[in-house]
Write a protein that holds these residues in place. Structure first.
Motif, PDB file in Angstrom:
ATOM      1  N   ALA A  32      24.028   7.093  76.962  1.00 24.50           N
ATOM      2  CA  ALA A  32      23.947   7.932  75.758  1.00 24.50           C
ATOM      3  C   ALA A  32      24.194   7.113  74.497  1.00 24.50           C
ATOM      4  CB  ALA A  32      24.951   9.070  75.848  1.00 24.50           C
ATOM      5  N   ASN A  33      23.395   7.372  73.481  1.00 22.46           N
ATOM      6  CA  ASN A  33      23.491   6.728  72.166  1.00 22.46           C
ATOM      7  C   ASN A  33      23.206   5.234  72.192  1.00 22.46           C
ATOM      8  OD1 ASN A  33      24.233   9.181  70.806  1.00 22.46           O
ATOM      9  ND2 ASN A  33      26.222   8.960  71.812  1.00 22.46           N
ATOM     10  N   SER A  34      22.531   4.768  73.241  1.00 20.84           N
ATOM     11  CA  SER A  34      22.203   3.348  73.326  1.00 20.84           C
ATOM     12  C   SER A  34      20.871   3.070  72.630  1.00 20.84           C
ATOM     13  CB  SER A  34      22.134   2.893  74.782  1.00 20.84           C
ATOM     14  OG  SER A  34      21.107   3.583  75.465  1.00 20.84           O
ATOM     15  N   THR A  35      20.628   1.801  72.375  1.00 19.59           N
ATOM     16  CA  THR A  35      19.355   1.346  71.822  1.00 19.59           C
ATOM     17  C   THR A  35      18.606   0.633  72.930  1.00 19.59           C
ATOM     18  OG1 THR A  35      20.273   1.147  69.601  1.00 19.59           O
ATOM     19  CG2 THR A  35      18.256  -0.086  70.060  1.00 19.59           C
ATOM     20  N   VAL A  36      17.365   1.065  73.159  1.00 20.16           N
ATOM     21  CA  VAL A  36      16.541   0.527  74.239  1.00 20.16           C
ATOM     22  C   VAL A  36      15.138   0.245  73.715  1.00 20.16           C
ATOM     23  CG1 VAL A  36      17.831   1.763  76.032  1.00 20.16           C
ATOM     24  CG2 VAL A  36      15.828   2.829  74.979  1.00 20.16           C
ATOM     25  N   THR A  37      14.329  -0.378  74.553  1.00 22.36           N
ATOM     26  CA  THR A  37      12.913  -0.554  74.237  1.00 22.36           C
ATOM     27  C   THR A  37      12.108   0.392  75.115  1.00 22.36           C
ATOM     28  OG1 THR A  37      12.712  -2.356  75.828  1.00 22.36           O
ATOM     29  CG2 THR A  37      13.207  -2.977  73.551  1.00 22.36           C
ATOM     30  N   SER A  38      10.878   0.641  74.720  1.00 24.92           N
ATOM     31  CA  SER A  38       9.992   1.486  75.517  1.00 24.92           C
ATOM     32  C   SER A  38       9.147   0.605  76.413  1.00 24.92           C
ATOM     33  CB  SER A  38       9.092   2.304  74.585  1.00 24.92           C
ATOM     34  OG  SER A  38       8.269   3.170  75.326  1.00 24.92           O
ATOM     35  N   PRO A  39       8.938   1.015  77.667  1.00 26.66           N
ATOM     36  CA  PRO A  39       9.330   2.279  78.253  1.00 26.66           C
ATOM     37  C   PRO A  39      10.837   2.339  78.546  1.00 26.66           C
ATOM     38  CG  PRO A  39       8.259   0.938  79.920  1.00 26.66           C
ATOM     39  CD  PRO A  39       8.158   0.195  78.612  1.00 26.66           C
ATOM     40  N   ILE A  40      11.406   3.546  78.394  1.00 28.00           N
ATOM     41  CA  ILE A  40      12.830   3.768  78.632  1.00 28.00           C
ATOM     42  C   ILE A  40      13.065   3.830  80.143  1.00 28.00           C
ATOM     43  CG2 ILE A  40      14.760   5.356  78.309  1.00 28.00           C
ATOM     44  CD1 ILE A  40      13.190   6.471  75.858  1.00 28.00           C
ATOM     45  N   PRO A  41      13.936   2.968  80.671  1.00 23.21           N
ATOM     46  CA  PRO A  41      14.242   3.038  82.106  1.00 23.21           C
ATOM     47  C   PRO A  41      15.218   4.185  82.387  1.00 23.21           C
ATOM     48  CG  PRO A  41      15.471   1.264  81.097  1.00 23.21           C
ATOM     49  CD  PRO A  41      14.617   1.870  80.009  1.00 23.21           C
ATOM     50  N   LEU A  42      14.760   5.184  83.107  1.00 26.51           N
ATOM     51  CA  LEU A  42      15.587   6.344  83.420  1.00 26.51           C
ATOM     52  C   LEU A  42      16.054   6.273  84.861  1.00 26.51           C
ATOM     53  CD1 LEU A  42      16.703   9.236  82.832  1.00 26.51           C
ATOM     54  CD2 LEU A  42      14.524  10.078  83.720  1.00 26.51           C
ATOM     55  N   LYS A  43      17.355   6.474  85.056  1.00 23.50           N
ATOM     56  CA  LYS A  43      17.936   6.603  86.395  1.00 23.50           C
ATOM     57  C   LYS A  43      18.932   7.738  86.338  1.00 23.50           C
ATOM     58  CE  LYS A  43      17.339   1.847  87.790  1.00 23.50           C
ATOM     59  NZ  LYS A  43      17.964   0.597  88.209  1.00 23.50           N
ATOM     60  N   ALA A  44      18.804   8.701  87.265  1.00 22.10           N
ATOM     61  CA  ALA A  44      19.702   9.851  87.267  1.00 22.10           C
ATOM     62  C   ALA A  44      19.932  10.333  88.692  1.00 22.10           C
ATOM     63  CB  ALA A  44      19.105  10.977  86.430  1.00 22.10           C
ATOM     64  N   THR A  45      21.081  10.988  88.885  1.00 17.62           N
ATOM     65  CA  THR A  45      21.409  11.606  90.165  1.00 17.62           C
ATOM     66  C   THR A  45      21.853  13.042  89.909  1.00 17.62           C
ATOM     67  OG1 THR A  45      23.703  10.858  90.051  1.00 17.62           O
ATOM     68  CG2 THR A  45      22.141   9.435  91.239  1.00 17.62           C
ATOM     69  N   ALA A  46      21.702  13.863  90.932  1.00 19.41           N
ATOM     70  CA  ALA A  46      22.157  15.255  90.854  1.00 19.41           C
ATOM     71  C   ALA A  46      22.886  15.602  92.138  1.00 19.41           C
ATOM     72  CB  ALA A  46      20.977  16.195  90.648  1.00 19.41           C
ATOM     73  N   SER A  47      23.911  16.432  91.992  1.00 20.55           N
ATOM     74  CA  SER A  47      24.620  16.897  93.176  1.00 20.55           C
ATOM     75  C   SER A  47      24.786  18.408  93.098  1.00 20.55           C
ATOM     76  CB  SER A  47      25.974  16.214  93.305  1.00 20.55           C
ATOM     77  OG  SER A  47      26.777  16.503  92.181  1.00 20.55           O
ATOM     78  N   SER A  48      24.685  19.041  94.273  1.00 17.81           N
ATOM     79  CA  SER A  48      24.818  20.488  94.411  1.00 17.81           C
ATOM     80  C   SER A  48      25.203  20.772  95.853  1.00 17.81           C
ATOM     81  CB  SER A  48      23.486  21.167  94.079  1.00 17.81           C
ATOM     82  OG  SER A  48      23.539  22.552  94.383  1.00 17.81           O
TER      83      SER A  48
END
Length: 108
Positions: free
Chosen positions: A31-47
């Motif tokens: 969050a609030n970081s500075t990146v170049t495009s394409p933005i590398p997205l990595k996410a996890t979800a738990s339920s």
């Protein structure tokens, strides 16, 4: 008094039904970081129920639809500037969890 009792009963029913709580964690970009495009997205979800899908929004535009998986990795094209990134996962009950952050793209 009647409204208070109704509110307590509704809250009890909500907890008793075992409504799924989904937690979404984005590890990249930070969050609030500075990146170049394409933005590398990595996410996890738990339920407590299986994750059935993902949606990623950049400035309210749906830019990625993900699979029935507890994690995703994608490269997101974005123009230079500050953007709102919303990452949302759904589970088999129809419940969803969301993580929202800002990201600054310095170059494409």
């Amino acid at each position: 008094m009647k409204k208070s009792l109704l509110a307590v009963l509704c809250a009890f029913a909500f907890v008793s039904l075992g409504v799924a709580q989904i937690t979404v964690k984005v590890s990249s970009p930070v969050a609030n970081s500075t990146v170049t495009s394409p933005i590398p997205l990595k996410a996890t979800a738990s339920s407590s129920h299986p994750i059935t899908g993902w949606q990623v929004y950049l400035d309210n535009a749906n830019i990625y639809t993900g699979p029935a998986s507890s994690s995703i990795a994608a490269n997101l094209n974005a123009s230079k500037g500050t953007h709102q990134l919303v990452v949302r996962a759904w589970d088999s009950t129809g419940a969803f969890g969301t993580e929202t952050s800002q990201v600054n793209v310095s170059a494409t």
